[in-house]
Design a protein around this motif. Structure first.
Motif, short mmCIF file in Angstrom:
data_model
loop_
_atom_site.label_atom_id
_atom_site.label_comp_id
_atom_site.label_asym_id
_atom_site.label_seq_id
_atom_site.Cartn_x
_atom_site.Cartn_y
_atom_site.Cartn_z
N ASN A 146 -9.21 5.50 5.26
CA ASN A 146 -7.81 5.08 5.12
C ASN A 146 -7.20 5.56 3.81
O ASN A 146 -6.03 5.88 3.73
CB ASN A 146 -7.69 3.56 5.15
N ARG A 147 -8.01 5.54 2.77
CA ARG A 147 -7.47 5.82 1.43
C ARG A 147 -7.54 7.30 1.08
O ARG A 147 -6.61 7.83 0.49
CB ARG A 147 -8.27 4.98 0.42
N GLY A 203 -0.17 12.65 -1.69
CA GLY A 203 -0.89 11.73 -0.82
C GLY A 203 -1.24 12.42 0.49
O GLY A 203 -1.12 13.65 0.60
N HIS A 229 5.48 0.85 10.27
CA HIS A 229 5.58 0.15 8.98
C HIS A 229 7.07 0.20 8.58
O HIS A 229 7.66 1.28 8.52
CB HIS A 229 4.78 0.89 7.91
N VAL A 243 0.19 8.18 3.43
CA VAL A 243 -0.48 7.25 2.50
C VAL A 243 -0.46 7.88 1.11
O VAL A 243 -1.11 8.91 0.89
CB VAL A 243 -1.94 6.98 2.94
N VAL A 260 2.45 2.67 2.54
CA VAL A 260 2.38 3.51 3.75
C VAL A 260 3.79 3.67 4.35
O VAL A 260 4.51 2.69 4.55
CB VAL A 260 1.42 2.88 4.79
N HIS A 288 0.81 -1.22 0.00
CA HIS A 288 0.00 0.00 0.00
C HIS A 288 0.84 1.27 0.00
O HIS A 288 0.32 2.35 -0.18
CB HIS A 288 -0.92 0.02 1.23
N TYR A 346 -1.35 11.34 7.76
CA TYR A 346 -2.30 11.06 8.85
C TYR A 346 -1.56 11.12 10.19
O TYR A 346 -0.43 10.66 10.30
CB TYR A 346 -2.84 9.63 8.75
N ALA A 361 1.70 4.18 -4.66
CA ALA A 361 2.80 3.54 -3.92
C ALA A 361 4.04 3.43 -4.82
O ALA A 361 3.92 3.37 -6.05
CB ALA A 361 2.38 2.16 -3.46
N GLY A 369 -7.00 -0.95 3.10
CA GLY A 369 -6.58 -0.13 1.97
C GLY A 369 -7.04 -0.68 0.64
O GLY A 369 -7.90 -0.11 0.02
#
Ligand SMILES: Cc1cc2nc3c(=O)[nH]c(=O)nc-3n(C[C@H](O)[C@H](O)[C@H](O)COP(=O)(O)OP(=O)(O)OC[C@H]3O[C@@H](n4cnc5c(N)ncnc54)[C@H](O)[C@@H]3O)c2cc1C
Length: 407
Positions: free
Chosen positions: A280-281, A217, A386, A108, A67, A65, A220, A112, A259
């Motif tokens: 989330n997206r 993007g 992550h 995000v 992240v 994804h 968050y 990606a 995601g």
């Protein structure tokens, strides 16, 4: 064929190494053994709902994804904030301008980082004569590895390739198998660590999370607890998700990584999950009265390595201890605690599949060794963030600084 450096794999770690070599070794010949041409997923479970490895160009990087954590903690190999920001800015210049490293949270991206496409872009630049290194992509798997004091040799279906140094990035589950074949039979571990993703509970009356929108993007916010046990995120709890535990029950059934859930969920018409996925997206719907609190926490030695359809056998007690620790440490006041503490979702952040001591005894990964392992198989502690971008950064830093050792 002879190279100065060979990179084994074409995922995020491999891309980091190639970019690192580019930055420090102009004119050098770099060969990338991209991996088997077949595209094959491996899964956590016999139901094949959650992938754990991918043999094919780009590896899991073709599916992740994207992240990237912004908390500025736990960089591997001592990478500093400046090198994090510089690599981040190569991919996301607009977000980099608004990035405040050190503030707990994550980025995000709209798109990606896709290592297969990035490597191809670099190879095209080379063809045009605009790249510092001479880059050759070989779309074959490494079959065998050996080394002596003069360098290393890797064989593939088209023959043997020699280089001063080989950077192994075949992924947390496939690097150990490659090394065990010829170089370090005692190095693979029988256990694998991961993140566990779990539901902590619900809170009311929180302000909507402050999301920063950038051209690349969304940034968050998130929280750590005081002991850095887990990374906690708020998500809107709407429709049926207002009922405690309904969300994690749904997620556990679907086995969905968050995601890319949107398409599947739309078909299943679960409005609560749809709201979460859109949050989330795209950052929508953050201002609900009730929020779900989720946590991501390291689950050390969470799986035993098996074979076939049972490649990873969960060690339930270890996963539960990890999620219990996250619950005990959670930093929110007036939280309604989940009543389903047994539910957790695999983080798909597998790491620590090699025994570092056995590796060093075999002469691998020591500073001057011709064989360097740069993927998550050698990461023993990834913290709650992550890890993949930071793994790529560490591969980048190691390849960039190898300049001195191999001259
Ligand atoms: C759905 C999903 C979402 C994810 N989202 C995130 C996220 O948002 N953030 C995050 O940090 N992480 C995320 N991850 C995890 C992330 O994708 C992985 O950690 C990362 O891609 C691993 O990169 P790697 O280069 O170490 O290994 P891999 O991606 O496994 O790549 C290994 C490469 O080596 C090749 N290879 C294997 N054997 C050989 C051989 N013998 N010879 C040559 N090549 C070989 C493979 O073909 C592949 O190209 C996600 C994963 C999934 C599945």
């Amino acid at each position: 064929m002879d190279f100065d450096d060979i990179v084994v794999g074409s995922g995020l770690a491999a891309l980091g190494a190639v970019k690192g070599l580019m930055s420090s070794k102009p004119g050098r010949r770099v060969g990338v053994l991209c991996g088997p041409s077949r595209n094959e997923f491996f899964y956590y479970n016999a139901g094949r709902t959650v992938p754990c490895a991918f043999l094919g160009e780009g590896g899991l990087g073709s599916h992740w994804h994207g992240v990237i954590p912004t908390g500025g903690r736990h960089n591997f190999g001592g990478a500093d904030d400046a090198s994090f920001s510089a690599l981040f800015a190569q991919f996301y210049p607009q977000a980099a301008a608004q990035l405040k490293l050190g503030e707990p949270g994550f980025f995000v991206p709209w798109r990606a980082i896709r290592p297969a496409a990035e490597l191809q872009k670099l190879a095209n630049l080379h063809t045009d004569g605009r790249l510092g290194v001479r880059l050759t992509l070989i779309r074959e798997a490494a079959l065998d590895l050996s080394f002596d004091e003069r360098g290393a040799s890797v064989s593939s279906s088209s023959g043997a390739h020699r280089a001063s140094r080989v950077w192994v990035a075949a992924g947390a589950l496939h690097t150990p198998a490659l090394l065990a074949k010829s170089l370090a039979p005692r190095a693979p571990r029988t256990l694998v660590s991961d993140h566990a993703f779990c539901y902590i509970g619900q809170v009311d009356g929180q302000a909507a999370p402050r999301i920063v929108r950038t051209g690349d993007g969304l940034l968050y916010p998130a929280r750590y607890d005081a002991a850095n046990v887990a990374l906690y995120t708020l998500r809107p709890a709407a429709f049926a998700f207002r009922r405690l535990d309904h969300g994690i029950e749904q997620r556990a059934v679907f086995g969905l990584p968050t995601g890319n859930a949107v398409a599947k969920i739309t078909r299943r018409m679960s409005p609560g999950l749809l709201v979460e996925a859109f949050y989330n997206r795209f950052g929508f719907f953050g201002g609900t009265r009730t929020h779900s609190v989720y946590a991501q926490t390291p689950a050390i030695d969470a799986y035993e390595l098996g074979s076939g359809d049972q490649l990873l056998r969960p060690v339930a007690g270890r996963i539960r201890s990890a999620t219990d620790a996250a619950r005990a440490a959670q930093p929110f006041a007036n939280l309604r605690m989940s009543q389903r503490p047994e539910l957790a979702i695999p983080g798909i952040h597998l790491h620590h599949t090699l025994d570092l001591k056995a590796l060093a005894e075999a002469g691998i990964n020591t500073p001057d060794s011709p064989v360097q392992v740069i993927d998550a198989s050698v990461l023993t502690d990834i913290g709650p963030d992550h890890h993949s971008f930071k793994m790529m950064l560490s591969a980048h830093a190691r390849a960039a600084s190898s300049h001195h050792a191999s001259h």
